[in-house]
Scaffold this motif. Structure first.
Motif, PDB file in Angstrom:
ATOM      1  N   VAL A 171       9.250 -60.775   4.161  1.00 52.49           N
ATOM      2  CA  VAL A 171       7.836 -60.039   5.029  1.00 52.49           C
ATOM      3  C   VAL A 171       8.499 -58.669   5.254  1.00 52.49           C
ATOM      4  O   VAL A 171       9.225 -58.323   5.687  1.00 52.49           O
ATOM      5  N   VAL A 172       7.580 -57.912   5.024  1.00 53.85           N
ATOM      6  CA  VAL A 172       7.542 -56.375   5.526  1.00 53.85           C
ATOM      7  C   VAL A 172       6.417 -55.971   6.251  1.00 53.85           C
ATOM      8  O   VAL A 172       5.567 -56.265   6.419  1.00 53.85           O
ATOM      9  N   THR A 173       7.341 -55.080   7.390  1.00 53.07           N
ATOM     10  CA  THR A 173       6.399 -54.800   8.457  1.00 53.07           C
ATOM     11  C   THR A 173       6.328 -53.282   8.706  1.00 53.07           C
ATOM     12  O   THR A 173       7.239 -52.810   8.076  1.00 53.07           O
ATOM     13  N   ALA A 174       5.422 -52.904   9.334  1.00 53.97           N
ATOM     14  CA  ALA A 174       5.356 -51.529   9.565  1.00 53.97           C
ATOM     15  C   ALA A 174       5.552 -51.078  11.253  1.00 53.97           C
ATOM     16  O   ALA A 174       4.874 -51.963  12.038  1.00 53.97           O
ATOM     17  N   ALA A 218       6.642 -49.027   0.129  1.00 51.17           N
ATOM     18  CA  ALA A 218       7.983 -49.675  -0.042  1.00 51.17           C
ATOM     19  C   ALA A 218       7.737 -51.000  -0.734  1.00 51.17           C
ATOM     20  O   ALA A 218       8.553 -51.442  -1.601  1.00 51.17           O
ATOM     21  N   ILE A 219       6.745 -51.667  -0.663  1.00 50.06           N
ATOM     22  CA  ILE A 219       6.251 -52.840  -1.272  1.00 50.06           C
ATOM     23  C   ILE A 219       6.297 -52.670  -2.831  1.00 50.06           C
ATOM     24  O   ILE A 219       6.801 -53.262  -3.745  1.00 50.06           O
ATOM     25  N   HIS A 220       5.459 -51.707  -2.918  1.00 50.78           N
ATOM     26  CA  HIS A 220       5.418 -51.253  -4.520  1.00 50.78           C
ATOM     27  C   HIS A 220       6.512 -50.807  -5.155  1.00 50.78           C
ATOM     28  O   HIS A 220       7.059 -51.109  -6.235  1.00 50.78           O
ATOM     29  N   SER A 221       7.558 -49.892  -4.334  1.00 48.49           N
ATOM     30  CA  SER A 221       8.955 -49.679  -4.829  1.00 48.49           C
ATOM     31  C   SER A 221       9.733 -50.922  -5.418  1.00 48.49           C
ATOM     32  O   SER A 221      10.448 -51.004  -6.370  1.00 48.49           O
ATOM     33  N   ILE A 255       2.543 -56.103   6.998  1.00 49.33           N
ATOM     34  CA  ILE A 255       1.999 -55.418   5.937  1.00 49.33           C
ATOM     35  C   ILE A 255       1.700 -56.567   4.753  1.00 49.33           C
ATOM     36  O   ILE A 255       0.902 -56.498   3.763  1.00 49.33           O
ATOM     37  N   GLY A 256       2.642 -57.243   4.577  1.00 50.67           N
ATOM     38  CA  GLY A 256       2.729 -58.118   3.509  1.00 50.67           C
ATOM     39  C   GLY A 256       3.715 -59.082   3.091  1.00 50.67           C
ATOM     40  O   GLY A 256       4.820 -58.812   3.861  1.00 50.67           O
ATOM     41  N   THR A 257       3.558 -60.313   2.608  1.00 51.46           N
ATOM     42  CA  THR A 257       4.480 -61.218   2.348  1.00 51.46           C
ATOM     43  C   THR A 257       4.753 -61.133   0.895  1.00 51.46           C
ATOM     44  O   THR A 257       3.872 -61.422   0.081  1.00 51.46           O
ATOM     45  N   VAL A 258       6.160 -60.873   0.476  1.00 52.37           N
ATOM     46  CA  VAL A 258       6.408 -60.674  -0.786  1.00 52.37           C
ATOM     47  C   VAL A 258       7.171 -62.016  -1.527  1.00 52.37           C
ATOM     48  O   VAL A 258       8.058 -62.351  -0.970  1.00 52.37           O
ATOM     49  N   PHE A 259       6.715 -62.519  -2.516  1.00 50.42           N
ATOM     50  CA  PHE A 259       7.147 -63.780  -3.273  1.00 50.42           C
ATOM     51  C   PHE A 259       8.108 -63.302  -4.552  1.00 50.42           C
ATOM     52  O   PHE A 259       7.408 -62.473  -5.181  1.00 50.42           O
ATOM     53  N   VAL A 260       9.275 -63.701  -4.477  1.00 48.09           N
ATOM     54  CA  VAL A 260      10.055 -63.143  -5.596  1.00 48.09           C
ATOM     55  C   VAL A 260      10.857 -64.264  -6.414  1.00 48.09           C
ATOM     56  O   VAL A 260      11.367 -65.115  -5.535  1.00 48.09           O
ATOM     57  N   GLY A 261      11.100 -64.007  -7.659  1.00 54.03           N
ATOM     58  CA  GLY A 261      11.492 -65.034  -8.378  1.00 54.03           C
ATOM     59  C   GLY A 261      11.853 -64.709  -9.698  1.00 54.03           C
ATOM     60  O   GLY A 261      11.193 -63.869 -10.309  1.00 54.03           O
TER      61      GLY A 261
END
Length: 185
Positions: A92-95, A115-118, A158-164
């Motif tokens: 989870v990304v916050t600002a 930051a999410i895009h990076s 700002i967003g929740t990023v799912f990764v795998g």
């Protein structure tokens, strides 16, 4: 590989192999994020890495949210939860919100989006899949997620990023040529 090629290969990946993402790769994603552009070098982001037992608790929040939001669509709830259950890593990304300074707070949101895009481009380079979620199981607009994170003061999710690791090839999607979206003045 050139940056434009990495951008063209980037995909929103929603289906993952059932294996954990190594700590070193998580650290690479986070390192890439903090090198993102940000106004006045405020570095306005914070990252909440969710896996293991914390991810199980997140899944329960998502289930409550989805069942309340879509009470007549049990298949949608089931399919959404299956995606979450098969996702090994959630970030989870916050600002930072600056009280009384709406313009700077908004700039901070843009920086967190960068930051999410990076992280997304780095995931591509590392052989990982990533999708940035705001609606549904992303829980971005649900107060329960703030409580889950410890109710961080003066922060906006700002967003929740799912990764795998992608379980299958994600097909490319067509894009409109930049000439059709550009006006030279």
């Amino acid at each position: 590989m050139q940056v434009i090629e990495i951008l063209k290969q980037r995909r929103a990946v929603r289906n993952y192999e059932p294996r954990e993402v190594e700590d070193s790769k998580i650290e690479s994603l986070l390192e890439a994020a903090v090198w993102s552009p940000n106004d006045r070098l405020r570095e306005p982001w914070h990252f909440y890495v969710i896996r293991g037992e914390a991810k199980s608790r997140y899944e329960q929040l998502a289930k409550q949210f989805l069942e309340e939001r879509f009470p007549t669509k049990p298949n949608l709830v089931k399919d959404s939860l299956l995606v979450l259950e098969n996702t090994p890593l959630v970030i989870v990304v916050t600002a930072d919100i600056i009280p009384g300074d709406e313009a700077s707070s908004e700039d901070n949101e843009y920086a967190a989006a960068c930051a999410i895009h990076s992280m997304w481009l780095t995931a591509q380079e590392l052989g990982l899949g990533l999708v940035w979620r705001t609606r549904g199981i992303g829980l971005v607009r649900d107060n329960r997620l703030y409580q889950f994170l410890g109710s961080p003061e003066n922060k906006k999710i700002i967003g929740t990023v799912f990764v795998g690791y992608p379980s299958a090839e994600t097909p490319s999607t067509p894009r409109t040529c930049y000439q059709e979206k550009t006006t030279y003045l």
